[in-house]
Design an enzyme around this catalytic site. Structure first.
Site, PDB file in Angstrom:
ATOM      1  N   HIS A  64      43.583  40.695  41.275  1.00 49.34           N
ATOM      2  CA  HIS A  64      43.562  40.139  42.934  1.00 49.34           C
ATOM      3  C   HIS A  64      42.172  40.360  43.423  1.00 49.34           C
ATOM      4  CE1 HIS A  64      47.811  39.253  43.206  1.00 49.34           C
ATOM      5  NE2 HIS A  64      48.261  40.467  43.016  1.00 49.34           N
ATOM      6  N   ASP A 110      51.706  37.983  35.195  1.00 45.63           N
ATOM      7  CA  ASP A 110      52.309  38.763  36.352  1.00 45.63           C
ATOM      8  C   ASP A 110      53.253  38.122  37.471  1.00 45.63           C
ATOM      9  OD1 ASP A 110      51.933  40.400  38.862  1.00 45.63           O
ATOM     10  OD2 ASP A 110      50.690  41.415  37.299  1.00 45.63           O
ATOM     11  N   HIS A 160      52.777  38.093  40.405  1.00 43.06           N
ATOM     12  CA  HIS A 160      51.870  37.693  41.335  1.00 43.06           C
ATOM     13  C   HIS A 160      50.872  36.895  40.732  1.00 43.06           C
ATOM     14  CE1 HIS A 160      53.495  41.329  43.182  1.00 43.06           C
ATOM     15  NE2 HIS A 160      53.739  40.646  44.142  1.00 43.06           N
TER      16      HIS A 160
END
Length: 391
Positions: free
Chosen positions: A276, A312, A314
């Site tokens: 991220h 993942d 996300h």
């Protein structure tokens, strides 16, 4: 006349006596020769018997020596397995006693992820040792000359934790690495069949290949505070910057080792996570983008193309941002999207940069991707997310 006869008789007697003497002498010489030959035969027979006895003695001594050597080898092997078992037990105990109750009931700790039975594990290890001509696996911090799987881990990455105590523990906490480390140790994979690779702190120059000055300085600044937050869910303490540098440095070295051929493949057991973290911002529990740094290190080592597969729950919005304008990196993200309602809200099916050959795949996407992966170095990022009782 009579004298002549007497003389002849006398000569005859002398001749007979002479002949008898000759015969006796010949007999004595013959007996002497027979005695010598018999003596030589006896001597030769004795020598053969002595040689046979010596051979038998040597064989017996060699057998005893081989038996002692075999016993010594068994003792050494037993001692090695005992030490390895103690190391694994110590490694497990080091992390198991710190793991929260919700992890202790998982099968991942009882059996190890994809763990083989002890007999099967021993046969696999023995076959591997026989193939490599080694009697014992190397446990040095440098990779073995033959290609093998490398695993990177460092205790200091466990220091990164949330200082503020809340009613529910943070999902990204040291327990995640402890659980994985205990699983690998229980299965006899690491320490055991894999080669360790030591962690080092990433340099500022290497970070600047991926992140901006703003990101680097903001992460370093956290070492001056007991507790700090980049976002409401992205925490840091005074050790977080060190943990982030170690995680990034380990990923970079692992990618370089694999590309250079010093390792067949590898697994980086690191935290804090990174996908991220974008060029400027730290978010989503992530400080530095480890996968992006690994890809950059592989290219610095000589790789022309890099494939990053991000598995993942996300979407890795930070990795997408970093490589969106890079034609030499193919990024594939497998994640939940739910129409943009699932964190971080990015990674929709239409976010595909066809010109730059960039793909973002959601679980619901049925679009087919056609690409040649033969010349790629693979960087697979797998995050064992804590969700519904799964580590």
């Amino acid at each position: 006349m009579k004298k002549v006869e007497r003389r002849k008789k006398k000569e005859k007697r002398h001749e007979e006596r002479r002949m008898k003497k000759v015969e006796r002498r010949e007999t004595r010489e013959k007996r002497k020769k027979d005695t010598v030959v018999l003596g030589l035969c006896d001597q030769k027979k004795e020598e053969e018997e002595e040689e046979e006895e010596t051979t038998q003695l040597c064989d017996m001594l060699a057998g005893k020596k081989e038996e002692r050597s075999s016993k010594r080898s068994l003792l050494i092997e037993k001692e090695r397995k005992l030490k390895q078992g103690q190391a694994v037990s110590k490694f497990c105990a080091k992390y198991l006693h710190q793991i929260c109750g919700e992890y202790k009931d998982f099968g991942i700790l009882r059996h190890g992820f994809l763990a083989s039975s002890s007999e099967e594990a021993d046969s696999i290890q023995n076959a591997s040792l026989k193939q490599n001509g080694k009697s014992e696996a190397s446990c040095s911090k440098t990779l073995a000359p033959h290609k093998s799987t490398a695993v990177g881990f460092d205790d200091r990455m466990l220091l990164h934790s949330e200082v503020e105590r809340k009613s529910l523990p943070h999902p990204e906490r040291p327990d995640r690495l402890r659980a994985i480390a205990a699983s690998l140790a229980t299965a006899g994979i690491f320490p055991g069949r894999c080669q360790p690779i030591s962690a080092r702190e990433i340099t500022r120059e290497e970070l600047q290949m991926i992140h901006s000055h703003e990101n680097i300085e903001s992460v370093e600044l956290t070492s001056q505070h007991v507790a700090s937050y980049f976002t409401p869910d992205t925490y840091a303490n005074k050790d977080s910057a060190l943990a982030a540098r170690l995680a990034a440095g380990l990923c970079a070295d692992l990618a370089s080792a694999i590309y250079s051929g010093r390792a067949k493949n590898g697994f980086a057991l690191v935290r804090p996570p990174g996908h991220h973290a974008g060029v400027r911002q730290a978010m989503g529990f992530c400080l530095h983008n480890n996968a992006a740094i690994a890809g950059s290190a592989a290219q610095a080592a000589g790789a022309k193309k890099v494939l990053i597969v991000d598995w993942d729950v996300h979407h890795g919005n930070g990795t997408q941002e970093i490589f969106e304008q890079n034609k030499t990196v193919l990024y594939i993200s497998l994640h939940r999207h739910e129409g943009g309602k699932f964190y971080p809200g990015t990674g929709a099916a239409h976010e595909v940069n066809i010109t730059l050959i960039f793909f973002s795949l959601s679980f619901f996407t049925s679009r087919r991707v056609k690409w040649s992966f033969h010349s790629y170095i693979y960087v697979i990022r797998w995050d064992p997310w804590v969700e519904k009782g799964i580590v």
